[in-house]
Design an enzyme around this catalytic site. Structure first.
Site, short mmCIF file in Angstrom:
data_model
loop_
_atom_site.label_atom_id
_atom_site.label_comp_id
_atom_site.label_asym_id
_atom_site.label_seq_id
_atom_site.Cartn_x
_atom_site.Cartn_y
_atom_site.Cartn_z
N LYS A 27 30.35 -6.96 -6.14
CA LYS A 27 30.85 -5.92 -6.48
C LYS A 27 29.84 -5.24 -7.65
CE LYS A 27 35.14 -5.23 -6.53
NZ LYS A 27 36.88 -5.84 -6.00
N ARG A 100 39.52 -6.71 -11.30
CA ARG A 100 39.12 -7.04 -9.86
C ARG A 100 37.89 -7.83 -10.70
NH1 ARG A 100 39.93 -2.71 -7.04
NH2 ARG A 100 40.88 -0.36 -8.13
N GLY A 109 40.60 -8.46 -0.05
CA GLY A 109 42.30 -8.97 -0.27
C GLY A 109 42.54 -10.27 -0.52
N MET A 111 41.70 -12.40 -2.82
CA MET A 111 41.92 -12.86 -4.63
C MET A 111 42.58 -11.46 -5.37
SD MET A 111 37.57 -14.65 -5.44
CE MET A 111 37.12 -13.04 -4.47
N ARG A 372 29.39 -1.36 -0.63
CA ARG A 372 29.16 -3.32 -0.76
C ARG A 372 28.57 -2.74 1.43
NH1 ARG A 372 35.65 -5.15 -0.63
NH2 ARG A 372 36.17 -4.24 1.24
N HIS A 490 44.52 -3.65 5.66
CA HIS A 490 43.76 -5.27 4.94
C HIS A 490 44.01 -5.71 6.73
CE1 HIS A 490 45.32 -9.49 5.25
NE2 HIS A 490 44.43 -9.36 4.58
N SER A 796 16.43 -36.73 23.55
CA SER A 796 17.31 -34.95 22.70
C SER A 796 18.28 -35.67 22.10
CB SER A 796 17.69 -34.98 24.40
OG SER A 796 18.71 -34.30 23.86
N CYS A 863 20.98 -31.70 22.45
CA CYS A 863 21.95 -31.34 23.15
C CYS A 863 23.67 -31.36 22.68
CB CYS A 863 21.55 -31.65 24.40
SG CYS A 863 22.12 -33.79 24.11
N TYR A 883 13.66 -27.52 21.12
CA TYR A 883 14.59 -26.31 21.37
C TYR A 883 15.56 -27.12 20.94
CZ TYR A 883 15.42 -30.28 24.72
OH TYR A 883 15.99 -31.17 25.72
#
Length: 904
Positions: A27, A100, A109, A111, A372, A490, A796, A863, A883
């Site tokens: 902010k 704020r 919402g 804080m 934002r 909200h 693996s 895996c 992978y």
């Protein structure tokens, strides 16, 4: 830490900028940036996130003293720009402030906020006189006492009691017959202010502070304190936001949307946050403050004409009624709309991303309070990135990095079946606040949602409106239904961020603590309803769902991920159907096929039990001969589904006791089925009992004790591969030996596999390529990986067991203490969900390095369940794995995470 703790902004100048989010919070950084690009922003200053860390380490008094001079200078700079005086007693218009929070990433919402700070008995009279609006002045004062009393002084209702400030309002409204807060007169509000002060005195044990500086320091510290409230901690844990980041505090001059009919306030988005459509949209209220829009206590109006028309169509409102009662900002204040529209386009062009903005119109003048990068659904995230890429606003790298991998999960889950929808009874229709489909049992409180979900129930959280205190229940629920609130309430904003289905402001519904009434019909806790968050319908009962198809923009994102990845993704699959699903999602092979899962289908378990009951090798071989064709058929289907890609098949892993019954009735059934005395079954079950089966007779220990098991499975795999090759397919089996701790365990199993394969090749008169490797899941295997790699052709990493053995945590029992460990900061996250890169990760790195030192072409993969978790995937990329493997529906998430790891 920087010596500078306060950064000012205002009048087109700023000490900060957009790329300082780590220091100024999102902010604060964007308030500075908006000033720099010429957007109208009320002046103020930002106290850095580093001060929050100082505050938590050194305490309130020390930190207030450290930043006192800079805060005073910030107030002086704000006074100069806004031509107002903080603490004014008559010589100038009072400078009133908003205080704020502002973390690096948006935490809507979670804080604390305080508005109208600086108001007292002197200031309210000056505001009334200079604004010419006594009602506005005292309404602002009563709002300030309510908010400050709650946030800073801890004034709240007793357990089970309503908000004491709201109780005052409700009593007066009832006594005077008012329908809403807007009906209060200036005299009413003066009385309410005095009653509010009395509430504070009674509940807090002291008078409401009148000194603006005392008020300011109280609010600043309350914002810092709110970083560690239960709801903020829960949100950080769910969203994986580090505790040490802290929040900035933004102190800014107040501007007022509640000064009359030429004032307004609202929230808007440069694109549709739910669908991704390139359509400016949002909501506003005339003569209101910002919290009125997000709180959902008044139903807001649409900003654009097209949005208003769509709203009216959804709600069955005629065009005449819409224009008369629900005009858009575009129609009600066309000049201001044009100015706002130009600003939102300027901000989106500047940031090259969809913007979520807050604005206030004070007596005809537009002020921007925040911008934002907006939270969005998974579908909107994908569409916006592809649209902006094709518009030339962003490049491919940005399009890929802008995706949140876990949000793809929203696109992979069921939607309502069209035929079922056509037959469903529509109870109500509301705003489609967050898309998706949800069905479940009604609950009316966040606590109930958590409790029911913990029992395995699917629930819909039904509320009049949600608040930050409902966060845990919203996470637990399948979907959220609210009586009040708009698209920026909200419930809507938080649900979209979570990827939860949400319908808000549903028509004709009434919600209490114990019942939901819809057009005279009452629904109780436990009754089933279904929500369509894409269209806004509420349906009676359960509605069938189907798996969505993935194409269009989703396919384009996956193509981009493919183009920018080094590491590829496999799947964990035990059936041809799962393998096919994963292949459609882009999986390039199977990283884990658990053969033990195949023994539980139909009558197969009895053949397995027959093998277990056998008294000698001959008996075991006879039973295994019955299992051979079944295993061969399974492997044929899986190898065929993954034709051309590697398929890692793990040999039998669990201890044999998992295949036998423990209760007397099932043991009797087993004896009858297999034609033996029940005592024989009981004796065998007792003999298989182990004190710690996870560390007992399982994995390669089974295969080396009973080599005939390994021989049967190896034969089934190789025979299936030969049959497929004969049919023209390209099978690529990879036979994996589980749970090895020494190279000799692996070597013994490898000899059985290769001897069996050679026999099959001779019998079939043909050969297929195959690999023999192992799962690295015991720390000793990682420590001696160079020795193991002399035998293994691939590793693996089984990070589920490797985590369990490295930490010494039982996966089955860790749930009793891991939440406490995370809450107390002993662990930052559950190591079974996100790979512990410091400890377990060190073993993986060591295994990779040592393994490839002995065999440079060693194939490396993972895996465990971590294979579909984005931060773990990034670690695997850095470590050099070939992978990762994960469940079928996590494959797109892992593919995207792999591409992002390569691009960073």
């Amino acid at each position: 830490m920087s010596n500078k703790r306060v950064y000012t902004f205002g009048d087109g100048k700023a000490e900060g900028r957009a790329d300082m989010k780590n220091l100024l919070g999102g902010k604060g950084a964007n308030l500075a940036e908006m000033n720099l690009i010429g957007v109208p922003v009320p002046a103020g200053f930002t106290i850095t996130t580093e001060v929050c860390t100082e505050y938590n380490q050194k305490g309130r008094e020390a930190v207030v003293e450290l930043m006192k001079a800079e805060v005073e200078a910030g107030i002086a700079a704000t006074e100069k720009v806004m031509n107002a005086k903080f603490g004014s007693k008559g010589e100038a218009f009072p400078l009133l402030l908003s205080v704020r929070s502002g973390a690096r990433v948006s935490m809507p919402g979670m804080m604390n906020t305080v508005l109208n700070l600086g108001m007292n008995d002197d200031a309210v009279k000056i505001v009334a006189e200079k604004s010419g609006n006594e009602k506005f002045a005292y309404d602002s004062y009563r709002r300030f006492i309510h908010m400050y009393g709650d946030v800073v002084m801890g004034v709240d209702g007793e357990e089970g009691e309503h908000d004491p400030f709201e109780m005052v309002l409700d009593r007066i409204k009832e006594a005077k017959g008012y329908d809403s807060d807007a009906d209060f007169t200036a005299e009413d509000l003066k009385g309410i202010v005095e009653e509010y002060k009395a509430v504070v005195k009674e509940r807090a044990g002291k008078d409401f502070p009148t000194d603006p500086w005392e008020q300011l320091w109280g609010a600043i510290c309350a914002v810092f304190d709110s970083w560690n409230t239960p709801r903020a901690i829960l949100y950080r844990q769910k969203e994986q936001i580090p505790e040490e980041w802290g929040t900035a505090v933004n102190v800014q001059a107040m501007v007022y949307g509640n000064m009359g009919e030429t004032s307004a306030t609202g929230v808007c988005f440069s694109r549709d946050a739910a669908t991704g459509e390139d359509q400016f949209n949002g909501e506003y209220l005339v003569n209101a403050q910002g919290e009125d829009v997000v709180a959902g206590v008044r139903t807001p109006l649409e900003i654009t004409k097209i949005g208003s028309q769509r709203w009216a169509e959804r709600n069955g409102t005629s065009e005449a009624d819409r224009l008369a009662k629900f005009p858009s900002l575009e129609e009600a204040m066309p000049q201001l709309y044009a100015e706002l529209n130009a600003v939102q386009q300027k901000l989106e062009d500047h940031y090259s991303d969809m913007q979520d903005m807050e604005f206030t119109v004070q007596d005809g003048k537009l002020w921007m309070l925040q911008t934002r990068n907006g939270k969005r659904t998974g579908a909107a995230m994908v569409k916006m990135a592809i649209d902006m890429l094709e518009e030339g606003r962003i490049d491919e790298k940005t399009a890929v990095l802008r995706q949140e991998p876990n949000k793809l999960d929203e696109l992979l889950h069921p939607v309502f079946d069209k035929e079922a929808i056509a037959k469903a009874n529509v109870l109500s229709k509301g705003l489609p606040a967050s898309p998706g489909a949800a069905t479940g049992k009604i609950v009316f409180t966040a606590d109930a949602a958590e409790q029911w979900a913990a029992r395995g129930e699917k629930v819909i959280l039904v509320r009049r409106e949600t608040s930050p205190e409902d966060l845990a229940g919203m996470y637990a629920a399948e979907g959220i239904l609210t009586e009040r609130g708009g698209m920026t309430s909200h419930a809507a904003v938080v649900a979209r961020g979570m990827g939860k289905c949400c319908v808000s402001s549903a028509a004709g519904i009434s919600v209490s603590h114990t019942a939901l009434k819809i057009k005279g019909v009452e629904f109780k806790e436990g009754d089933f309803i279904s929500l369509n968050g894409t269209t806004g319908e509420v349906y009676e009962g359960e509605v069938a769902t189907i798996t969505p198809s993935l194409d269009g923009d989703f396919a384009k994102i996956m193509d981009l991920a493919e183009r920018h990845s080094r590491m590829y993704v496999r799947t964990n699959a035990d059936t041809p159907a799962d393998a096919q699903t994963a292949r459609e999602f882009g999986a390039k092979g199977i990283g884990l096929c658990r053969t033990e899962h195949m023994f539980f289908e139909g009558d197969r378990i009895w053949k397995m039990r027959e093998m277990i009951l056998a008294e000698n090798e001959e008996g075991r071989k006879a039973a295994l001969a019955k299992l051979l064709p079944i295993q061969r058929e399974d492997f044929y289907g899986i190898l065929k589904a993954m034709d051309g890609f590697g398929v890692t098949i793990r040999l039998l892993d669990p201890p044999l006791h998992e295949f036998t019954p423990n209760d007397a009735a099932s043991q009797k059934e087993m004896a009858e089925k297999l034609g033996v005395a029940v005592e024989v079954v009981k004796d065998k079950v007792e003999s298989l009992h182990e004190f710690n089966p996870m560390l007992g007779h399982r994995g390669c220990r089974l295969g080396n004790t009973y080599p005939e098991i390994t021989e049967m499975q190896a034969r089934a795999i190789i025979e299936a591969a030969c049959e497929l090759k004969k049919e023209g397919f390209d099978p690529k089996p990879e036979i994996m030996v589980p749970l090895i701790g020494t190279v000799k365990e692996l070597k013994m199993q490898e000899e059985i596999i290769r001897t069996t394969a050679a026999k099959v090749f001779e019998e079939k008169g043909m050969e297929v390529d195959y690999l023999v490797g192992t799962m690295i899941e015991i720390p000793r295997a990682a420590l001696t990986a160079d020795e193991v790699a002399e035998v293994a052709e691939f590793f693996s990493f089984g990070t589920n067991d490797l985590t369990q053995m490295t930490f010494g945590y039982s996966r089955d029992d860790a749930g009793k203490f891991l939440p406490v460990y995370i809450e107390k900061g002993i662990l930052k996250q559950d190591p079974f969900q996100a790979l512990d890169q410091t400890g377990v990760g060190q073993l993986v790195e060591m295994g990779c390095d040592k393994g490839r030192s002995a065999r440079p072409d060693l194939k490396l993969g993972i895996c465990g369940e971590h294979g579909g978790e984005p931060s773990s995937v990034e670690f695997c990329h850095r470590t050099g794995l070939d992978y990762v493997s994960c469940s079928p529906f996590r494959v797109p998430i892992a593919r995207l995470a792999a591409a992002q790891a390569n691009l960073r």
